[in-house]
Design a protein around this motif. Sequence first.
Motif, mmCIF file in Angstrom:
data_model
loop_
_atom_site.group_PDB
_atom_site.id
_atom_site.type_symbol
_atom_site.label_atom_id
_atom_site.label_comp_id
_atom_site.label_asym_id
_atom_site.label_seq_id
_atom_site.Cartn_x
_atom_site.Cartn_y
_atom_site.Cartn_z
ATOM 1 N N UNK A 142 43.860 68.682 124.143
ATOM 2 C CA UNK A 142 43.051 68.072 123.088
ATOM 3 C C UNK A 142 42.134 67.002 123.680
ATOM 4 N N UNK A 143 42.658 66.244 124.652
ATOM 5 C CA UNK A 143 41.837 65.221 125.310
ATOM 6 C C UNK A 143 40.655 65.862 126.032
ATOM 7 N N UNK A 144 40.893 66.951 126.755
ATOM 8 C CA UNK A 144 39.797 67.624 127.441
ATOM 9 C C UNK A 144 38.808 68.221 126.447
ATOM 10 N N UNK A 145 39.298 68.721 125.319
ATOM 11 C CA UNK A 145 38.395 69.250 124.284
ATOM 12 C C UNK A 145 37.488 68.151 123.749
ATOM 13 N N UNK A 146 38.037 66.966 123.526
ATOM 14 C CA UNK A 146 37.210 65.852 123.055
ATOM 15 C C UNK A 146 36.203 65.429 124.120
ATOM 16 N N UNK A 147 36.635 65.462 125.379
ATOM 17 C CA UNK A 147 35.711 65.150 126.465
ATOM 18 C C UNK A 147 34.530 66.111 126.445
ATOM 19 N N UNK A 148 34.814 67.401 126.291
ATOM 20 C CA UNK A 148 33.735 68.386 126.241
ATOM 21 C C UNK A 148 32.822 68.149 125.044
ATOM 22 N N UNK A 149 33.417 67.774 123.912
ATOM 23 C CA UNK A 149 32.596 67.540 122.722
ATOM 24 C C UNK A 149 31.676 66.337 122.915
ATOM 25 N N UNK A 150 32.203 65.235 123.427
ATOM 26 C CA UNK A 150 31.358 64.055 123.614
ATOM 27 C C UNK A 150 30.276 64.310 124.664
ATOM 28 N N UNK A 151 30.579 65.116 125.676
ATOM 29 C CA UNK A 151 29.540 65.453 126.650
ATOM 30 C C UNK A 151 28.462 66.325 126.017
ATOM 31 N N UNK A 152 28.841 67.144 125.038
ATOM 32 C CA UNK A 152 27.831 67.944 124.335
ATOM 33 C C UNK A 152 26.907 67.057 123.516
ATOM 34 N N UNK A 153 27.361 65.842 123.186
ATOM 35 C CA UNK A 153 26.505 64.872 122.498
ATOM 36 C C UNK A 153 25.582 64.118 123.462
#
Length: 421
Positions: free
Chosen positions: A186-197
């Motif tokens: 879940x932490x890595x998923x959030x990392x990917x999401x914030x990088x997409x921003x």
Amino acid sequence: MTPDGIAAVRGEWEGVAAEVFEPFARNGQRRWGQVCLRGLLTDGQRKPVGPMAARLGGDGNRQALAHFITTSPWDPAHVRAQLAWRMEETIRPTVLVFDDTGFLKDGNASACVSRQYTGTAGKVTNCQVKVSLHLAPDHASAAVDWRLFLPGTWVPGSVKADPGKVARRTACGIPDDVGHVEKWQLALDMLDETRSWGIEVPVAIADAGYGDAAAFRHGLQARGLHYMAGISATLSAQPGEAAPVTEPYSGIGRPPAAKCPDKPQSVKQLVTAAGRKTAKPVQWREGSRPGTGRNGFRRMYSRFIVLRIRPAGREIRDTTESVELAECRVLAEWPAKEAEPVQFWLSGLPAGTPLTTLVRLARLRWRTGHDCREMKQALGLAHFEGRTFNGWHHHVTPVSLTHAFCTLQRLARAPKDTAPA
């Protein structure tokens, strides 16, 4: 505060609210989003919809507030992206911090509730667990993304599935594609999401719940991030000078991986063997208690050891050779009055990183812990009384916005001689 000061703060608050709620398609959503933020900022210990509505006077439409939180069709990710952009520009984050905390529950009706361990209670108990991502420099932090951890008891077909909880998925609004995912993922998923921003921060910090997972550390490395992660004293490793060797390949079966001839040891054993005399004193910041520091507060001080190691362990075996044999450093705290080291971190930062920098980064998680307590105790993070999956996400997002506004106010009014550079 003077009437002019109150008016100025309200103007700033309305500006921040208008900015972060800009993605909303309807004027009604923007209005009730701002009312929700104002309710979270009001005096009063309880921040569910009912008590907030009672304190808001003419704007206290309980039904409209409840609809905004529980069933209104707005996407929290759009609002969180706006918040992340605003806070990145203002606080200039140097690290990402991954954290989790528990929300204690009496019943089993709320989404994702199960008997599980939470550091909030320090034991296995009935609770929800959230995972969060924070942007942070040394002087502030902002929670910009969230996930609600779904235990295996809620997943159809899982060996841990609870028929009662599985049957409640529809009533709790848990999407069919949401299954059990480990917290580190879940932490890595959030990392990917914030990088997409468009949020790019080069260093990640996490506690041992994440650092012990080799897949989490490798995921950070694969994404080009350095890290400072807490680890358990029992994590197995080889000394940095150990020479991995590869046995000859017979041509049958899977080729053998390179490995060290000696049996791995725990990081505690490796640090203890190095000896207490190798520990060096480090001061990383000033605390909140009176003392002899530059600003009149007690210096935060201890003794630390850094060693080169090669992480080992069962889960490392399935990784590629280049990752498996990678050398990194372990940071250990060994206070002068203790007979053995008491805390450990694994560093994926460049080899030339100074000891003082390693210690400062390892200790930076106190900031997000402090801010999480503030969100829980003063801003209603733990006061959500709804039971739905989306309702929980709709609740924590305005709490994050409210905390970010309070952070901006503190930074704007901090004395110039103590404000961050």
